[in-house]
Design an enzyme around this catalytic site. Structure first.
Site, PDB file in Angstrom:
ATOM      1  N   HIS A  38      31.174  39.502  43.529  1.00  0.00           N
ATOM      2  CA  HIS A  38      31.302  40.921  43.208  1.00  0.00           C
ATOM      3  C   HIS A  38      31.473  41.767  44.466  1.00  0.00           C
ATOM      4  O   HIS A  38      31.036  41.384  45.548  1.00  0.00           O
ATOM      5  CB  HIS A  38      30.060  41.405  42.463  1.00  0.00           C
ATOM      6  CG  HIS A  38      30.107  41.142  40.990  1.00  0.00           C
ATOM      7  ND1 HIS A  38      29.594  42.020  40.062  1.00  0.00           N
ATOM      8  CD2 HIS A  38      30.623  40.110  40.284  1.00  0.00           C
ATOM      9  CE1 HIS A  38      29.771  41.531  38.844  1.00  0.00           C
ATOM     10  NE2 HIS A  38      30.392  40.369  38.958  1.00  0.00           N
ATOM     11  N   GLU A 107      36.881  42.159  36.473  1.00  0.00           N
ATOM     12  CA  GLU A 107      36.214  43.367  36.000  1.00  0.00           C
ATOM     13  C   GLU A 107      36.663  44.547  36.850  1.00  0.00           C
ATOM     14  O   GLU A 107      36.793  44.441  38.069  1.00  0.00           O
ATOM     15  CB  GLU A 107      34.699  43.227  36.116  1.00  0.00           C
ATOM     16  CG  GLU A 107      34.094  42.087  35.330  1.00  0.00           C
ATOM     17  CD  GLU A 107      32.648  41.845  35.735  1.00  0.00           C
ATOM     18  OE1 GLU A 107      31.782  42.637  35.311  1.00  0.00           O
ATOM     19  OE2 GLU A 107      32.393  40.883  36.471  1.00  0.00           O
TER      20      GLU A 107
END
Length: 321
Positions: A38, A107
Site C-alpha cells: 500500500h 485500489e
C-alpha cells in the site's frame, strides 16, 4: 491439510518492525507469509505504509524457511508491469525460491498517487489482463516488445532470472476476475469464503491449484481491548470490495465507517483469546475449498504476544482442520 499464514500488514507497522515480525512468525511455525503493498493505510490510526518491496527484500535475508508473497500488488498504475516482473524475479532470487507474486486490479487508495485517474472496474480488469501477459513473458525470459491498449513495452528483457519463475496469484471477486485467474494464475487469492469463486476459478482452468484467503483477527487477553483496537483500526474491513476499491484516502475511509459500532466489528472479527472462535472463523474457508488462510493480527504493537499465543495454542488447533 490447511496451511496457515502470517500477514506482514504494512499499514500498521514500520519496515524494521515488519521484518522482525515475520522472523517471529517463522519461529512460531507459520506455514507461509503474505505482505500488503500500500501507499496509504486505510485509516490514519493504523499509522504506516512503508514500501513493501524493500521490506520483502529484507525479510528474504532475515528468514530461512517461510515463504513470502505480495497480497496483493497492482501492476497497472503505480507500478508498470515490466517493473513488477523485475521486482518479482529479484525477490525469487533473494528468497531462494520462496516468493509468490500476488496480483490484483488495485485500489484507488494506493493507485491514485500517480495522478493518472482511477478507471472503471471493467477497464481495470482489462489492464490487469494485459499486465499479466507482459509479466508472464518477461518471467519466461522473453525479450518483450508490446504495444497494447493500455501499456507499451519496448525491448524489455530481465537479465537476472531465477531457475523457476515465482508462481503468480490473482485476486478475484467475480466471474471475470476468476476467468483471468484460471487462465493466467498459478493460484487464486480471495478474502471471502465463497465457494462460487473457487468453482469459477476451476471452471476456467484453476483445477488443482492453491487457493489462498485472508482473515483478520484481534488477539488480546482483554477482549474489550481487542474489540476497541479492531474497531479503531479495522472497521473499514466490512465495507466490501466494491466500496473499498473506490475510496481515495484514509479520511474517506474514516467518513465511510463513522457509524460502524464496536459490536458490529466484534460480530465479524474474532476478538480476544478464544481459540475456538478463530477456528470457527477459519472453518468456512476450509469447507469452501481454500488450501491456505493468512491471518492478520490487528495492531502493529501487538504482534509478539500474538505470535507466542499462536505458537502455543492457535496453530495446533487450526491444523486439526
Amino acid at each position: 491439510m490447511l496451511h496457515i499464514g502470517y500477514t506482514m500488514m504494512t499499514e500498521q507497522a514500520g519496515p524494521r518492525e515488519l521484518v522482525a515480525h515475520v522472523v517471529g512468525a517463522e519461529r512460531a511455525g507459520f506455514d507461509f507469509s503474505v505482505t500488503s503493498d500500500h501507499y496509504f493505510p486505510w485509516l490514519g490510526s493504523q499509522g504506516h505504509a512503508p514500501y513493501a518491496w524493500s521490506v520483502l527484500g529484507a525479510a528474504a535475508q532475515a528468514t530461512e524457511r517461510i515463504p513470502l508473497m505480495t497480497y496483493v500488488t497492482c501492476p497497472t498504475k503505480r507500478y508498470h508491469p515490466a517493473v513488477v516482473a523485475q521486482k518479482a524475479a529479484t525477490m525469487q532470487l533473494l528468497s531462494q525460491g520462496r516468493f509468490r507474486l500476488g496480483l490484483g486490479s488495485g485500489e484507488n487508495l494506493n493507485e491514485h498517487v500517480t495522478g493518472d485517474g482511477w478507471p472503471a472496474a471493467q477497464i481495470r480488469l482489462e489492464m490487469l489482463e494485459e499486465a499479466l501477459e507482459i509479466i508472464r513473458a518477461l518471467l519466461a525470459g522473453e525479450s518483450v516488445n508490446h504495444h497494447g491498449t493500455h501499456f507499451d513495452v519496448t525491448n524489455a528483457k530481465l537479465w537476472d532470472l531465477p531457475d523457476s519463475a515465482p508462481p503468480i496469484g490473482v485476486a478475484v471477486s467475480g466471474d471475470r476476475s476468476c476467468e483471468l485467474a484460471g487462465h493466467y494464475a498459478d493460484l487464486l487469492i480471495a478474502t471471502e469464503p465463497k465457494q462460487e469463486l473457487i468453482t469459477a476459478f476451476e471452471r476456467h482452468g484453476g483445477g488443482g491449484k492453491p487457493k489462498v484467503a485472508q482473515l483478520p483477527i484481534c488477539y488480546d487477553t482483554d477482549r474489550e481491548a481487542a474489540i476497541a483496537r479492531a474497531h479503531d483500526q479495522f472497521r473499514w474491513f466490512g465495507g466490501g470490495w466494491p466500496v473499498n476499491s473506490e475510496l481515495p484516502c484514509p479520511t474517506a475511509f474514516a467518513g465511510a465507517t463513522q457509524f460502524v459500532r464496536p459490536e458490529d466489528v466484534a460480530e465479524s472479527i474474532p476478538c480476544g483469546e478464544d481459540v475456538e472462535a478463530v477456528v470457527e472463523a477459519v472453518r468456512p474457508y476450509a469447507e469452501a475449498g481454500f488450501t491456505e488462510v493468512a491471518l492478520i493480527q490487528i495492531g502493529g504493537d501487538q504482534q509478539e504476544p500474538y505470535l507466542r499465543w499462536a505458537e502455543r495454542k492457535l496453530l495446533p488447533a487450526l491444523r486439526e482442520l
